[in-house]
Design an enzyme around this catalytic site. Structure first.
Site, PDB file in Angstrom:
ATOM      1  N   LYS A  89       0.849  -1.198   0.000  1.00  0.00           N
ATOM      2  CA  LYS A  89       0.000   0.000   0.000  1.00  0.00           C
ATOM      3  C   LYS A  89       0.883   1.246   0.000  1.00  0.00           C
ATOM      4  O   LYS A  89       1.902   1.297   0.700  1.00  0.00           O
ATOM      5  CB  LYS A  89      -0.900  -0.012   1.244  1.00  0.00           C
ATOM      6  N   SER A 120      -9.722   1.836   3.053  1.00  0.00           N
ATOM      7  CA  SER A 120      -8.891   2.573   2.144  1.00  0.00           C
ATOM      8  C   SER A 120      -7.852   1.753   1.402  1.00  0.00           C
ATOM      9  O   SER A 120      -7.304   2.210   0.395  1.00  0.00           O
ATOM     10  CB  SER A 120      -8.174   3.687   2.914  1.00  0.00           C
ATOM     11  N   SER A 132      -9.769  -0.493   7.333  1.00  0.00           N
ATOM     12  CA  SER A 132      -9.242  -0.397   5.962  1.00  0.00           C
ATOM     13  C   SER A 132      -8.530  -1.619   5.417  1.00  0.00           C
ATOM     14  O   SER A 132      -8.161  -1.639   4.240  1.00  0.00           O
ATOM     15  CB  SER A 132      -8.302   0.791   5.843  1.00  0.00           C
TER      16      SER A 132
HETATM   17  N1  GLN Z   1     -13.016   4.147   6.605  1.00  0.00           N
HETATM   18  C1  GLN Z   1     -12.420   4.597   7.822  1.00  0.00           C
HETATM   19  C2  GLN Z   1     -12.036   6.057   7.678  1.00  0.00           C
HETATM   20  O1  GLN Z   1     -12.342   6.591   6.675  1.00  0.00           O
HETATM   21  C3  GLN Z   1     -11.231   3.751   8.165  1.00  0.00           C
HETATM   22  C4  GLN Z   1     -10.058   4.064   7.370  1.00  0.00           C
HETATM   23  C5  GLN Z   1      -8.863   3.231   7.735  1.00  0.00           C
HETATM   24  O2  GLN Z   1      -8.979   2.199   8.381  1.00  0.00           O
HETATM   25  N2  GLN Z   1      -7.700   3.725   7.332  1.00  0.00           N
HETATM   26  O3  GLN Z   1     -11.461   6.643   8.532  1.00  0.00           O
END
Ligand code: GLN
Length: 486
Positions: free
Chosen positions: A80, A155, A179
């Site tokens: 990532k 994400s 995420s």
């Molecule tokens: N969807 C969550 C957010 O937008 C979690 C994101 C993540 O785990 N990086 O904060």
């Protein structure tokens, strides 16, 4: 016939060590696959093909000499784009870091490079890991390999899609509120969020430091065990990294789950969860019972405050962490002015996308004098209550089971309301707030789209959830299915 890109890491590892295939062949098969499907999936911000082939040659040399081998030596892996890779662009899905080449490797990269992985590329993500769909990447959205009209989740959507489409054998993502587990769920791959402190965050671009954790995507539990083993352990450069000894994750596999106690949190069956998701997970719970587990109802009474507390704490920490992007130190810099304040303002205005700005505003508001007690402090209290819920639950059970996401993959552009997007993580966020570990595994299909089942384990009980995942894989075939359209 199974193609090379469809093998698991442990299968390919056996073939490599028996010298039946070379890492160069294996890597080429993945690069060919990337050439074939990446223009449709768009999982990568950067494909590092030259580097990959060079690393594959080096891996073949290492395998031939038998020196210093790791189960990941010669294995094509995607990373990532939130994880710093020395001299290789690390964009974090943001214009702010579009041309940023870190002068150092993240701790996990040091370990993976020492293990001899082949890095095939950096994967697309929601900007600064804020999002649940990978639509908030500043560059382009990634598409779900199961249906190219749909989002892969986020994400870490690029990392999930890369494994689901056969462009990497495994990958790494980061999970702050879901995420890794949510995109794993939407793409039919296993996604593991380790316990907070299990994996060093040194060199992980910070979103919300008390929640962030790096973890793997894999095709099965055995691969996940190998991918976690390679990165787990204490690191003096991350003050929150734990001294707890690292378990042998592979050793916990191949056992049955007879007599294990698995809890079903009653608060995790919320309105808004798609019936197809509920049905699949309920069926899996029956399956776990048939496998000999004792299924018990448990209560996590503060679950309903999880999303609200998270959306105070995560933006608060993000607003502090993102203060460093001022156009002076590194990253994008607006230069068309002699005025320092204007330069900083325009740097941030052009460098950050709308979701990032929204979080910074939310976070600075929650932390400002007069509001701190009402919001941030309250949220931290709720966090303690959620942590205590889990502590009490784990006195009764070995693991918890729930859906990983309330829905299957949604259409790109379908969710325009930010609050609606935030609700994607209702089942995953509590584990981050409590710092415990969790995994999402392929758990069936609803209308042809993957459904993920989440298993939560106590702090440092990764072996327990991997053991359940592995046992479940032996009686189901969901994890072996491939998207038909690619
Ligand atoms: N969807 C969550 C957010 O937008 C979690 C994101 C993540 O785990 N990086 O904060």
């Amino acid at each position: 016939m199974t193609e090379l890109y469809q093998l698991t890491i442990h299968e390919a590892g056996d073939l490599l060590r028996q010298r039946k295939i070379s890492s160069v062949e294996l890597t080429q098969a993945h690069l060919d696959r990337i050439r074939k499907v990446e223009s449709e999936v768009k999982a990568f911000t950067l494909v590092t093909d030259d580097l990959a082939l060079q690393q594959a040659k080096e891996a073949d040399r290492r395998i031939a000499s038998g020196e210093n081998l790791s189960p990941l030596t010669g294995i094509p892996i995607a990373i990532k784009d939130v994880i710093c890779t020395k001299d290789i662009t690390t964009t974090c899905g943001s214009r702010m870091l579009e041309n940023f080449k870190p002068p150092y490797d993240a701790a996990v990269m040091e370990r993976l490079n020492a293990a001899g992985i082949v890095m095939v590329g950096k994967t697309n993500m929601d900007e600064f890991a804020m999002g649940s769909s990978t639509e908030h990447s500043a560059f382009f959205p990634t598409r779900n390999p199961w249906d190219l009209e749909r989002a892969p989740g986020g994400s870490s959507g690029g990392s999930a899609a890369a494994v689901a489409a056969g462009m990497a054998m495994g990958s790494y993502g980061s999970d702050t509120g879901g995420s890794i587990r949510q995109p794993g769920s939407l793409c039919n791959v296993l996604g593991l969020k380790p316990t907070y402190g299990r994996v060093s965050r040194y060199g992980l671009v910070a979103f919300a430091s008390s929640l962030d954790q790096i973890g793997p995507f894999a095709r099965d539990a055995r691969d996940a065990a190998l991918l976690l083993q390679a990165i787990a352990g204490q690191d003096a450069r991350d003050a929150t990294s734990s001294l707890e000894p690292v378990s042998d994750y592979s050793a916990a596999l191949s056992e049955d789950i007879k007599g294990m106690r698995i809890g079903v949190p009653q608060e995790y069956w919320v309105e808004g969860t798609q019936p197809g998701v509920v049905d699949a997970v309920r069926k899996n719970i029956e399956q776990l019972r048939e496998m000999g587990a004792e299924i018990v109802d448990v209560s996590l009474p503060h679950t309903k405050y999880g999303v609200a507390a998270y959306y105070i704490i995560a933006p608060a920490e993000a607003s502090a962490n993102l203060a460093r992007y001022d156009g002076v130190k590194y990253g994008y810099s607006y230069r068309d002015t002699d005025d320092m304040w204007e330069a900083m303002e325009k740097t941030r205005q052009y460098g950050f996308g709308p979701e990032v700005k929204r979080r910074i505003m939310l976070g600075t508001y929650a932390l400002s004098a007069g509001y701190y007690d009402a919001y941030y402090k309250q949220a931290e209290k709720v966090r303690s209550l959620i942590t205590r819920d889990f502590e009490q639950a784990f006195e009764q059970v070995d693991a918890l089971v729930s859906p990983a996401s309330p829905t299957v993959a949604f259409k790109i552009g379908e969710i325009s309301d930010p609050y609606q997007m935030y609700l994607n993580d209702v089942f995953t966020i509590p584990a981050n707030l409590a710092g415990i570990c969790g995994i999402s595994i392929p758990g069936g299909f609803s209308e042809g789209l993957p459904v993920g089942m989440q298993l939560l384990g106590n702090a440092f009980a990764e072996s327990t959830i991997l053991r359940i995942a592995d046992a479940f894989e032996r009686v189901t075939d969901y994890h072996t299915r491939w998207p038909a359209n690619l």
